[in-house]
Every structure is written in structure tokens, then in C-alpha cells.
Design a protein around this motif. Structure first.
Motif, mmCIF file in Angstrom:
data_model
loop_
_atom_site.group_PDB
_atom_site.id
_atom_site.type_symbol
_atom_site.label_atom_id
_atom_site.label_comp_id
_atom_site.label_asym_id
_atom_site.label_seq_id
_atom_site.Cartn_x
_atom_site.Cartn_y
_atom_site.Cartn_z
ATOM 1 N N VAL A 100 0.585 -1.517 0.200
ATOM 2 C CA VAL A 100 0.086 -0.095 -0.001
ATOM 3 C C VAL A 100 0.924 0.498 -0.144
ATOM 4 O O VAL A 100 0.042 2.358 -0.753
ATOM 5 N N LEU A 101 1.911 1.602 0.615
ATOM 6 C CA LEU A 101 2.689 2.366 0.933
ATOM 7 C C LEU A 101 3.210 2.816 -0.473
ATOM 8 O O LEU A 101 3.474 3.660 -0.936
ATOM 9 N N LEU A 102 3.868 1.381 -1.183
ATOM 10 C CA LEU A 102 4.836 1.380 -2.996
ATOM 11 C C LEU A 102 3.391 2.392 -3.424
ATOM 12 O O LEU A 102 3.264 2.894 -4.142
ATOM 13 N N THR A 153 -6.250 -4.540 -0.464
ATOM 14 C CA THR A 153 -6.347 -3.806 0.957
ATOM 15 C C THR A 153 -6.501 -2.573 1.011
ATOM 16 O O THR A 153 -7.430 -2.429 2.261
ATOM 17 N N LEU A 154 -6.738 -1.326 0.565
ATOM 18 C CA LEU A 154 -7.081 -0.336 0.723
ATOM 19 C C LEU A 154 -8.848 -0.553 1.142
ATOM 20 O O LEU A 154 -9.176 -0.124 1.929
ATOM 21 N N TYR A 155 -9.227 -0.454 -0.191
ATOM 22 C CA TYR A 155 -10.335 -1.201 -0.112
ATOM 23 C C TYR A 155 -11.209 -2.130 0.910
ATOM 24 O O TYR A 155 -11.789 -1.170 1.725
ATOM 25 N N GLU A 156 -10.806 -3.169 1.836
ATOM 26 C CA GLU A 156 -10.758 -3.354 2.858
ATOM 27 C C GLU A 156 -10.656 -2.629 4.431
ATOM 28 O O GLU A 156 -11.833 -2.499 5.202
ATOM 29 N N TRP A 157 -9.826 -1.565 3.727
ATOM 30 C CA TRP A 157 -9.709 -0.776 5.132
ATOM 31 C C TRP A 157 -11.055 0.639 5.245
ATOM 32 O O TRP A 157 -11.065 0.581 6.213
ATOM 33 N N MET A 158 -10.910 0.782 3.963
ATOM 34 C CA MET A 158 -11.984 1.961 3.741
ATOM 35 C C MET A 158 -13.578 1.143 4.528
ATOM 36 O O MET A 158 -14.400 2.196 5.128
ATOM 37 N N ASP A 159 -13.469 -0.221 4.188
ATOM 38 C CA ASP A 159 -14.780 -0.862 3.978
ATOM 39 C C ASP A 159 -15.519 -0.821 6.192
ATOM 40 O O ASP A 159 -16.133 -0.655 6.374
ATOM 41 N N GLY A 169 -21.227 -1.035 5.524
ATOM 42 C CA GLY A 169 -19.920 -0.654 5.093
ATOM 43 C C GLY A 169 -20.154 -0.481 3.204
ATOM 44 O O GLY A 169 -21.442 -0.294 3.133
ATOM 45 N N LEU A 170 -19.306 -0.579 2.454
ATOM 46 C CA LEU A 170 -19.283 -0.823 1.402
ATOM 47 C C LEU A 170 -19.606 -1.876 0.482
ATOM 48 O O LEU A 170 -19.631 -1.281 -0.932
#
Length: 511
Positions: A100-102, A153-159, A169-170
Motif C-alpha cells: 500500500v505504501l508503494l 487492501t485499501l478497499y478492505e481498510w475503507m470498508d 459498509g461499502l
């Protein structure tokens, strides 16, 4: 001049904005002096073709029983404590955070940094380490992308955050049934076509800003698909890179396996099922390379088209390095004053479309010939044969990808060292490496040529075995299977010779 390797997928939204961007600086393929072949190129090409033909004879003589699509020698690597440590949740989560950082670094440097490919870290991260690196890792190690995918991974965090304020959630999709079966893998085929155009035909694909826009567009489409149809359903059916890297991972010597409490296999190479299963039911199996390609039961027409187009695009990418294509592009460049970049893009676009069409048509033609060998109505169906034999092309696609792009990984991959100190191109020297000079001597044209010969021949030999094993299962009788494979042999020998000729052009000299 050849750009790095392949960039991240463009989307319809991103392409509309990309069209007006100024072309970026190209990246070179060069090794310095070319390799002087000790023998005429025709002997290498002919010898490679004969080697593939000989493998057909050997396979036909010794492989008479149908290899099982799922029951083959394997060993659960999770029995080894070092592998168990690497497969623990903290390690995997750390890798996901790093990915995610990359991804965020690509977006930030692309949007805020110097918009020049040679001064910005975004192109090398995307073109070399993402496409070439992950593709190699997928085929040689396993489906690493399915485990570290930063977009998911970003989607799961936002969810998780959204669930605090929005019931559910989303995720608006209830389960896999929300995904329309008639869509199959066609969304992935469309996105891959756009992606191939962006990398191969669009002259501005090396620009950091172009990459950032393309990444954002891809993320928006992926997040929309996961929200509407469910994350697992979208990743399994429609996400272009989950499918592409998953296809390559079926060639890999490892597999993700889920077993029942009684030890019965429930799924193989299904990342979503593996992620959902409790740890005690997961296995990381060590298997013979290519064994994952023996099972073609779930191959759809759209999935078949994706495999064939993948092979056609990487071949056309190599054709762009040959003198005939260079002369064609040069002619378009000098004969179109005032719109030279557009002319070059149009020529490359036409070539890309033509190559994809020729590959699909040729494959269907040879499948029609193979189908005539069948004795049952279903085995005489051309489209059934096309779907059944599609996975046997995967070793060929990876072999060409390896031969064509290994120099990028070894040479252009070094560019990340100076860019690590100055990722935005602002003149920083954070780690004292900004003055590092790329060592092009780390690999020479002779090494690349020898690797090309080995990769192409070995890839085609494995493909011959897979095609023969598939024919035994599809047609039943050994003599019928053998008769059907004559057409496939002609196709593979022909492609072996053509692909070696293409790969030889930029790296060798011959009389």
C-alpha cells in the motif's frame, strides 16, 4: 527506443485524460555492442523448431495415460517451520502495508513530482517492479499478488471504517451470485486491451503523471466492482490483474489449497477461498511446475481470449524492437509533420489490434482443425476445443515474457537505487545514492540470447506436454488425441521459430 516494461492498467476514464498528455522520455533496451552469433540465425531458429517437434514425438510415445488434473505429487510446505513463520498473519499484513505504501508513493510522486520519467521513481516502480517483477514472481513462486494486492487492501481498510457509519459498509453486493454470469471475464479482457494499448501504443505511457492518473482510474473501477458485486466475486471473475497474475501462477511450483476436516481438497489456487479458510485448513502445496494448468474445466470463452491476447501483446511488444517495425514507425514519424506523435500512436495501435486479431483467428483456426479429429459431437466443437486447450499456451506466454523482459529487471531495476534518494526528482539525496550509475554490464546480449533460446524451447516443450495431456482427457483415445495434436504441433513449432527471430533482432548480429 524501448520503454521500460508495462505500466499499470488504464481505464476508460483515465484514457480520456491521458490523450492530451505530452509523451515521456523513453527507456532504452541497449546492451552496447550486439552479440555476434557464432552460427547463422537460421540454424538456431530451425534447431529450436526441431527440438519442439522432437518433444512431441517423445511425449506421444511415453505419455499414454491421462495425467490427473488435481491428483499429482505435492508436499505441504506449511509443515516446515520457516515457511509457517513467513505465512503468519503479521508477516502477510506487513507485506500488505508495504504494498500500500508503494502504491501511495507512485500516486504522490506521479502527481506532485517532476513529470519526467528519468527523474521520477514512479515509472520504475510500476513498469519494472510491479509488472515484470510480480509477473516473474507469479510464475516462478506462486500467486503473491493475490495475497498482497494493495488495491484490495485499501478497499478492505475503507470498508472497515465505513461500517462504523454505514450498515454493511461499502459492500452492496451480497455474495458471488450478484456478479452476472454472462459477464464472465469480459470486463478483464476489456481492461487488458486498454492496458496493452497504454503500454505499447501510447507514446506518453512513461510519464509519472500518466501513471498516477491510470492508477487512480484503475482503483476507482476496481473499488466500484467490489462494492457492487462483492470483493471476492470481482477479484475472482473480473479484476484484470488478479486474473493475469493468477493465470501465470497456475504455472508456478506452489499452489494455495484449502482442505476439509477430513482432508478432502475443496479448492486449488483460489485466493479468495484461501483467505476465507481458517488457518488449520490451509495448505501451501509444492507441486510439479505447470501442474496447475492441467485443469481447464472452468475455462470460459472470455478467459480463453484473455490468454491468447496476453500472448499476442507480449509478442507485438517484441516486434516493436525489430528493424522492419522501426522503419515503419520512422516512416510515419517523418511523413506526418505537425502530428508525429499521433501518427506513431496510430501505427502502434493498428499493429496491436492486428496482432491480437491474427493470434485469436489463428488459434481458432488450428482449434477447428483439432476438433475435426473428435469422434463425439462435443469434441468436434471448435469453441469447446479453444477453451479446453487455452491453458496450454500459458508456458509459451511466460517463456516469451521472461526472455523479452529479463534485461529490464536486471538493468532498469537498478534505477530504483538513485531514485530512492530522490523519488520526486526534486534534487534530494536522502540516502546518498542519487549519483548511482546503472551498470549495464550486469547482463549482456549473449546472456539474453542464450536465455531466450532456453526459455522459448523449454516453454514450448512444457506446452506440448500440457496440450497432449489435455487432448487425452478431451478426446479419450490415444490415437485420436495424437492425431488432433498435429495441428497444435505445427502452431507451436511455427511460433517457436517466429518468436526466436523477433527476440534476436535487437540483441544479435548475424550474416
Amino acid at each position: 527506443m524501448k520503454r521500460l516494461a508495462v505500466t499499470i492498467v488504464p481505464t476508460a476514464t483515465a484514457l480520456a485524460v491521458l490523450a492530451w498528455l505530452v509523451p515521456g522520455v523513453a527507456y532504452a533496451h541497449g546492451f552496447g555492442e550486439k552479440y555476434d552469433l557464432p552460427l547463422p540465425l537460421s540454424l538456431y531458429v530451425t534447431g529450436a523448431g526441431l527440438a519442439v517437434a522432437l518433444s512431441f514425438v517423445i511425449v506421444a510415445v511415453f505419455v499414454r495415460r491421462t495425467p490427473s488434473a488435481t491428483d499429482y505429487p505435492r508436499y505441504n510446505l506449511l509443515r516446515l517451520w520457516p515457511v509457517r513463520v513467513l505465512a503468519t498473519t503479521p508477516v502477510i499484513q506487513t507485506l500488505r502495508v508495504l504494498s500500500v505504501l508503494l502504491l501511495l508513493l507512485v500516486l504522490l510522486t506521479g502527481a506532485l513530482g517532476v513529470n519526467r520519467s528519468t527523474a521520477n521513481i514512479a515509472p520504475v516502480l510500476v513498469w519494472v517492479y510491479w509488472w515484470v517483477g510480480i509477473a516473474f514472481a507469479s510464475a516462478l513462486i506462486g500467486n503473491v499478488w493475490g495475497l498482497i494486492n494493495p488495491v484490495r487492501t485499501l478497499y478492505e481498510w475503507m470498508d472497515v471504517l465505513a461500517q462504523r457509519v454505514i450498515p454493511g459498509g461499502l459492500s452492496f453486493g451480497q455474495d458471488d451470485s450478484a456478479y452476472p454470469p454472462r459477464w464472465a471475464a469480459w470486463p478483464a479482457v476489456i481492461l487488458f486491451a486498454l492496458f496493452a494499448w497504454f503500454e505499447i501504443a501510447y507514446e506518453g505511457s512513461a510519464e509519472p503523471l500518466s501513471l498516477a492518473i491510470a492508477v487512480i482510474g484503475y482503483c476507482m473501477i476496481t473499488w466500484w466492482g467490489m462494492a457492487i458485486f462483492g470483493a471476492d466475486a470481482w477479484m475472482r471473475n473480473a479484476d484484470v490483474f488478479s486474473l493475469i497474475f493468477g493465470i501465470l501462477a497456475r504455472f508456478a511450483p506452489t499452489e494455495l489449497r484449502v482442505v476439509s476436516e477430513s482432508g478432502k481438497t475443496e479448492s486449488i489456487d483460489d485466493v479468495e477461498a484461501f483467505r476465507a479458510a481458517p488457518p488449520e485448513r490451509r495448505e501451501l502445496g509444492l507441486r510439479p511446475p505447470g501442474a496447475g494448468l492441467l485443469n481447464s474445466a472452468a475455462t470460459s470463452t472470455s478467459y480463453m481470449v484473455l490468454v491468447v491476447v496476453l500472448l499476442s501483446t507480449v509478442t507485438f511488444d517484441g516486434l516493436q524492437d525489430t528493424p522492419p517495425w522501426a522503419r515503419l514507425v520512422h516512416s510515419a514519424f517523418v511523413n506526418s509533420p505537425g502530428w508525429t506523435t499521433t501518427a506513431v500512436t496510430l501505427v502502434n495501435t493498428a499493429g496491436l489490434i492486428a496482432f491480437a486479431g491474427i493470434f485469436v483467428a489463428a488459434y481458432l483456426l488450428f482449434c477447428a482443425v483439432m476438433a475435426r479429429s473428435g469422434e463425439e459431437p462435443e469434441t468436434r466443437d471448435t469453441m469447446v476445443a479453444a477453451r479446453v486447450f487455452a491453458l496450454s499456451l500459458v508456458p509459451i506466454a511466460f517463456a516469451y515474457h521472461l526472455a523479452h523482459f529479463v534485461s529490464y529487471l536486471l538493468i532498469q531495476g537498478q534505477v530504483v537505487i538513485p531514485h530512492a534518494s530522490d523519488p520526486f526528482g526534486f534534487g534530494w539525496d536522502l540516502f546518498g545514492t542519487s549519483n548511482y550509475q546503472v551498470n549495464i554490464g550486469i547482463v549482456n546480449a549473449q546472456f539474453v540470447w542464450i536465455l531466450a533460446i532456453a526459455a522459448i524451447v523449454i516453454g514450448h516443450v512444457i506446452a506440448v506436454f500440457l496440450a497432449h495431456a489435455t487432448a487425452l482427457r478431451h478426446f479419450g483415445a490415444h490415437d485420436v488425441a495424437l492425431r488432433s495434436q498435429r495441428a497444435m504441433l505445427i502452431l507451436m513449432v511455427g511460433y517457436t521459430m517466429v518468436s526466436l527471430w523477433i527476440l534476436a533482432q535487437p540483441i544479435t548480429e548475424y550474416a
